[in-house]
Design a protein around this motif. Structure first.
Motif, PDB file in Angstrom:
ATOM      1  N   VAL A 167      88.796  40.212 -55.723  1.00 42.58           N
ATOM      2  CA  VAL A 167      88.333  39.864 -54.379  1.00 42.58           C
ATOM      3  C   VAL A 167      89.540  39.556 -53.491  1.00 42.58           C
ATOM      4  CG1 VAL A 167      86.177  38.901 -55.271  1.00 42.58           C
ATOM      5  CG2 VAL A 167      88.128  37.388 -54.874  1.00 42.58           C
ATOM      6  N   PRO A 168      89.381  39.673 -52.178  1.00 39.58           N
ATOM      7  CA  PRO A 168      90.465  39.276 -51.281  1.00 39.58           C
ATOM      8  C   PRO A 168      90.847  37.807 -51.505  1.00 39.58           C
ATOM      9  CG  PRO A 168      88.776  40.487 -50.079  1.00 39.58           C
ATOM     10  CD  PRO A 168      88.224  40.233 -51.440  1.00 39.58           C
ATOM     11  N   TYR A 169      92.098  37.519 -51.409  1.00 35.09           N
ATOM     12  CA  TYR A 169      92.629  36.157 -51.558  1.00 35.09           C
ATOM     13  C   TYR A 169      92.415  35.593 -52.965  1.00 35.09           C
ATOM     14  CZ  TYR A 169      91.615  36.938 -46.617  1.00 35.09           C
ATOM     15  OH  TYR A 169      91.479  37.494 -45.376  1.00 35.09           O
ATOM     16  N   ALA A 170      92.264  36.481 -53.961  1.00 35.61           N
ATOM     17  CA  ALA A 170      92.045  36.009 -55.333  1.00 35.61           C
ATOM     18  C   ALA A 170      93.171  35.087 -55.796  1.00 35.61           C
ATOM     19  CB  ALA A 170      91.901  37.194 -56.279  1.00 35.61           C
ATOM     20  N   VAL A 171      94.380  35.310 -55.280  1.00 33.31           N
ATOM     21  CA  VAL A 171      95.513  34.466 -55.689  1.00 33.31           C
ATOM     22  C   VAL A 171      95.339  33.030 -55.213  1.00 33.31           C
ATOM     23  CG1 VAL A 171      97.158  36.372 -55.813  1.00 33.31           C
ATOM     24  CG2 VAL A 171      96.828  35.156 -53.641  1.00 33.31           C
ATOM     25  N   ASP A 172      94.434  32.832 -54.234  1.00 28.99           N
ATOM     26  CA  ASP A 172      94.208  31.483 -53.721  1.00 28.99           C
ATOM     27  C   ASP A 172      93.158  30.719 -54.531  1.00 28.99           C
ATOM     28  OD1 ASP A 172      95.996  32.017 -51.689  1.00 28.99           O
ATOM     29  OD2 ASP A 172      94.433  32.654 -50.280  1.00 28.99           O
ATOM     30  N   TYR A 173      92.513  31.417 -55.497  1.00 27.95           N
ATOM     31  CA  TYR A 173      91.462  30.801 -56.285  1.00 27.95           C
ATOM     32  C   TYR A 173      91.934  30.572 -57.722  1.00 27.95           C
ATOM     33  CZ  TYR A 173      88.575  32.857 -52.537  1.00 27.95           C
ATOM     34  OH  TYR A 173      88.048  33.231 -51.327  1.00 27.95           O
ATOM     35  N   ARG A 174      91.492  29.481 -58.280  1.00 31.07           N
ATOM     36  CA  ARG A 174      91.675  29.238 -59.711  1.00 31.07           C
ATOM     37  C   ARG A 174      90.284  29.101 -60.314  1.00 31.07           C
ATOM     38  NH1 ARG A 174      94.371  23.950 -62.571  1.00 31.07           N
ATOM     39  NH2 ARG A 174      94.428  24.744 -64.716  1.00 31.07           N
ATOM     40  N   PHE A 175      89.879  30.105 -61.107  1.00 34.15           N
ATOM     41  CA  PHE A 175      88.519  30.150 -61.639  1.00 34.15           C
ATOM     42  C   PHE A 175      88.414  29.373 -62.947  1.00 34.15           C
ATOM     43  CE2 PHE A 175      88.864  34.176 -59.191  1.00 34.15           C
ATOM     44  CZ  PHE A 175      87.903  33.883 -58.227  1.00 34.15           C
ATOM     45  N   HIS A 176      87.359  28.544 -63.030  1.00 31.49           N
ATOM     46  CA  HIS A 176      87.108  27.750 -64.231  1.00 31.49           C
ATOM     47  C   HIS A 176      85.699  28.063 -64.741  1.00 31.49           C
ATOM     48  CE1 HIS A 176      90.566  25.113 -63.215  1.00 31.49           C
ATOM     49  NE2 HIS A 176      90.148  25.272 -61.965  1.00 31.49           N
ATOM     50  N   PRO A 177      85.541  28.424 -66.007  1.00 31.80           N
ATOM     51  CA  PRO A 177      84.186  28.640 -66.544  1.00 31.80           C
ATOM     52  C   PRO A 177      83.457  27.312 -66.675  1.00 31.80           C
ATOM     53  CG  PRO A 177      85.819  28.824 -68.295  1.00 31.80           C
ATOM     54  CD  PRO A 177      86.590  28.678 -67.010  1.00 31.80           C
ATOM     55  N   LEU A 178      82.171  27.310 -66.348  1.00 26.72           N
ATOM     56  CA  LEU A 178      81.333  26.119 -66.462  1.00 26.72           C
ATOM     57  C   LEU A 178      80.037  26.524 -67.162  1.00 26.72           C
ATOM     58  CD1 LEU A 178      80.993  23.107 -65.696  1.00 26.72           C
ATOM     59  CD2 LEU A 178      79.926  23.870 -63.562  1.00 26.72           C
ATOM     60  N   LEU A 179      79.838  26.065 -68.364  1.00 26.67           N
ATOM     61  CA  LEU A 179      78.719  26.423 -69.235  1.00 26.67           C
ATOM     62  C   LEU A 179      78.880  27.867 -69.718  1.00 26.67           C
ATOM     63  CD1 LEU A 179      75.741  24.810 -67.251  1.00 26.67           C
ATOM     64  CD2 LEU A 179      77.056  23.814 -69.131  1.00 26.67           C
ATOM     65  N   ASP A 180      78.293  28.132 -70.880  1.00 26.23           N
ATOM     66  CA  ASP A 180      78.419  29.435 -71.528  1.00 26.23           C
ATOM     67  C   ASP A 180      77.214  30.310 -71.209  1.00 26.23           C
ATOM     68  OD1 ASP A 180      77.744  31.001 -74.400  1.00 26.23           O
ATOM     69  OD2 ASP A 180      79.836  31.091 -73.726  1.00 26.23           O
ATOM     70  N   VAL A 181      77.440  31.609 -71.076  1.00 21.20           N
ATOM     71  CA  VAL A 181      76.356  32.529 -70.712  1.00 21.20           C
ATOM     72  C   VAL A 181      75.211  32.442 -71.712  1.00 21.20           C
ATOM     73  CG1 VAL A 181      75.727  34.936 -70.329  1.00 21.20           C
ATOM     74  CG2 VAL A 181      77.933  34.096 -69.528  1.00 21.20           C
ATOM     75  N   ALA A 182      75.526  32.395 -72.997  1.00 20.16           N
ATOM     76  CA  ALA A 182      74.479  32.410 -74.026  1.00 20.16           C
ATOM     77  C   ALA A 182      73.539  31.217 -73.884  1.00 20.16           C
ATOM     78  CB  ALA A 182      75.113  32.433 -75.412  1.00 20.16           C
ATOM     79  N   GLU A 183      74.068  30.035 -73.665  1.00 20.19           N
ATOM     80  CA  GLU A 183      73.219  28.845 -73.581  1.00 20.19           C
ATOM     81  C   GLU A 183      72.406  28.818 -72.292  1.00 20.19           C
ATOM     82  OE1 GLU A 183      75.578  25.244 -73.586  1.00 20.19           O
ATOM     83  OE2 GLU A 183      77.131  26.181 -72.335  1.00 20.19           O
ATOM     84  N   LEU A 184      72.797  29.651 -71.323  1.00 19.29           N
ATOM     85  CA  LEU A 184      72.078  29.722 -70.061  1.00 19.29           C
ATOM     86  C   LEU A 184      70.924  30.716 -70.093  1.00 19.29           C
ATOM     87  CD1 LEU A 184      75.225  29.722 -67.782  1.00 19.29           C
ATOM     88  CD2 LEU A 184      73.421  27.985 -67.692  1.00 19.29           C
ATOM     89  N   GLN A 185      70.877  31.580 -71.098  1.00 18.41           N
ATOM     90  CA  GLN A 185      69.913  32.676 -71.064  1.00 18.41           C
ATOM     91  C   GLN A 185      69.018  32.778 -72.288  1.00 18.41           C
ATOM     92  OE1 GLN A 185      72.290  36.220 -70.321  1.00 18.41           O
ATOM     93  NE2 GLN A 185      72.211  35.882 -68.126  1.00 18.41           N
ATOM     94  N   GLN A 186      69.376  32.171 -73.392  1.00 22.12           N
ATOM     95  CA  GLN A 186      68.645  32.393 -74.632  1.00 22.12           C
ATOM     96  C   GLN A 186      67.720  31.224 -74.958  1.00 22.12           C
ATOM     97  OE1 GLN A 186      71.574  33.307 -77.628  1.00 22.12           O
ATOM     98  NE2 GLN A 186      72.252  35.173 -76.609  1.00 22.12           N
ATOM     99  N   GLY A 187      66.537  31.579 -75.504  1.00 22.46           N
ATOM    100  CA  GLY A 187      65.581  30.561 -75.902  1.00 22.46           C
ATOM    101  C   GLY A 187      64.996  29.835 -74.703  1.00 22.46           C
TER     102      GLY A 187
END
Length: 424
Positions: free
Chosen positions: A22-42
């Motif tokens: 994305v534009p200005y990606a160097v200005d962002y620091r991305f942090h994962p929050l919660l795991d995909v599996a626990e958000l979608q399964q069961g």
């Protein structure tokens, strides 16, 4: 200038690459929050997920500048809840639930537009019968679901009863946690009475499908793209999303105007949206299928191929209080598509494309990205988040100079991506 700390709920590798472009990606620091599996399964433990997310954010040694997500429930509702707690920018939880509760959404739509099907709730407790005033064929669906899970097209009372039985059995997986979110709101009486484990019947729509993508920046609704959604012949399962739309310009203008009216009514702000429609050319009629209070991650590469910027840019800009100001037609290709390689029968995956085979496809066919969605030894019927009739094997993103070239590239990809299936 320091980087903005952006927490991405359910950050996955497929989208991590897109976010980095994305534009200005160097200005962002991305942090994962919660795991995909626990958000979608069961059955989704929303209370536990909220608690876990808060602990991660509280333990972070730095500023929390934005909290974003590009998945459906529960991510779509976690974003405004967490944003309110941590003082980041997002639309209200009420506006999100107004979109996601299919019955509430229809009630809101009917106040400002006529371009929607006839609809009514189905009594899941009593003897299953079609609501009075609705005609077959119709669709039955939980008031909250995603990826067309537990959505059934029915053409007579026998199919109606069969669909109701399946919905009864599975509606709690998403319905119960959705009610946990609904309990945080002051609901209209008719919505409170329906709850989150209700079933909606809608008369079937006909024609070709289209999607409208846009965002709301400080109260101003902006539509930035219209796409076509094309199904496998004779099915309700997507074959591909294609951008830009091939619909006539007067139809596109109507889609934009209807979208603006419903989004203003619902009250989304500082948020992206994606609205699905049908267009019946024989009757020259459009009809709204559903509203998603988020942009479609499925379309990210499509906008990047044609306009030069993935639509994730809008999500990030709004979360940081900025006008997305998207470019237009500055990408390397004239047309793009996300193709869904599907299997329509159950089976166990015995052979799937290797990482080396995927890399070879992306290296040898320009304008192609591949994401394999299954694993060896996996039974297809155990995949989560599938529609009621098929199983997704591969997502293939293609940019091309024409639709014919795009089809050729996709066919070439499939020939280079081998699968084998067994019964056990």
């Amino acid at each position: 200038m320091s980087q903005a700390n952006v927490f991405v709920i359910g950050l996955d590798e497929e989208n991590r690459r897109t976010l980095s472009e994305v534009p200005y990606a160097v200005d962002y620091r991305f942090h994962p929050l919660l795991d995909v599996a626990e958000l979608q399964q069961g059955e989704i433990p929303v209370a536990e997920l909220l608690d876990k997310a808060c602990k991660e954010l509280d333990a972070f040694d730095g500023s929390v500048d934005a909290i974003v997500g590009y998945w459906d429930f529960p991510v779509s509702t976690l974003v405004p809840i967490l944003a309110e707690r941590y003082g980041t920018r997002a639309t209200s939880l009420e506006s999100v639930v107004k979109c996601e509760h299919k019955y509430w959404s229809r009630l809101e739509q009917s106040k400002v537009i006529d371009e929607h099907p006839r609809f009514a709730l189905v009594d899941l407790d009593g003897e299953p019968r079609p609501p009075e005033g609705l005609r077959f064929p119709m669709w039955l669906k939980p008031v909250k679901s995603y990826s067309s899970e537990l959505a059934f097209g029915v053409k007579d009372e026998t199919e109606f009863r069969r669909a109701v039985a399946e919905i009864r059995e599975g509606i709690g997986r998403i319905g119960r946690p959705f009610e946990f979110v609904m309990d945080r709101l002051d609901l209209p009486p008719e919505v409170a009475e329906a709850g989150g484990q209700a079933c909606l019947a809608e008369e079937s729509l006909s024609g070709v499908q289209a999607a409208v993508e846009g965002y709301v920046y400080d109260g101003e609704v902006v539509v930035y793209g219209v796409l076509d959604s094309i199904n496998y012949p004779g099915t309700s399962s997507f074959l591909r999303h294609q951008y830009p739309s091939a619909l006539p310009e007067p139809v596109v203008r109507r889609l934009r105007e209807v979208s603006r009216r419903v989004i203003e009514r619902i009250g989304l702000d500082w948020a992206t949206f994606s609205i699905e429609y049908f267009y019946d050319a024989a009757k020259d009629e459009i009809a709204l299928l559903e509203i998603n209070p988020r942009h479609s991650q499925s379309h990210a590469e499509l906008f990047e191929f044609v306009d030069g910027v993935p639509n994730h840019h809008c999500m990030l800009s709004l979360a940081l209080g900025r006008d997305p100001d998207l470019p237009y037609r500055r990408g390397p290709y004239a047309v793009s598509g996300k193709w869904y390689h599907r299997q329509f029968a159950d089976g166990v995956v015995r052979r799937m494309p290797t990482a080396e085979e995927v890399e070879r496809v992306e290296r040898e066919i320009p304008g192609v990205r591949v994401a394999v969605k299954v694993a060896e030894g996996q039974r297809l019927s155990q995949l989560s988040g599938q529609d009621s009739y098929s199983y997704e094997l591969t997502h293939v993103y293609v940019g091309a100079d024409s639709e014919a070239e795009m089809r050729q590239k996709y066919d070439h990809c499939l020939a280079m991506l081998p699968y084998e299936f067994g019964e056990e």
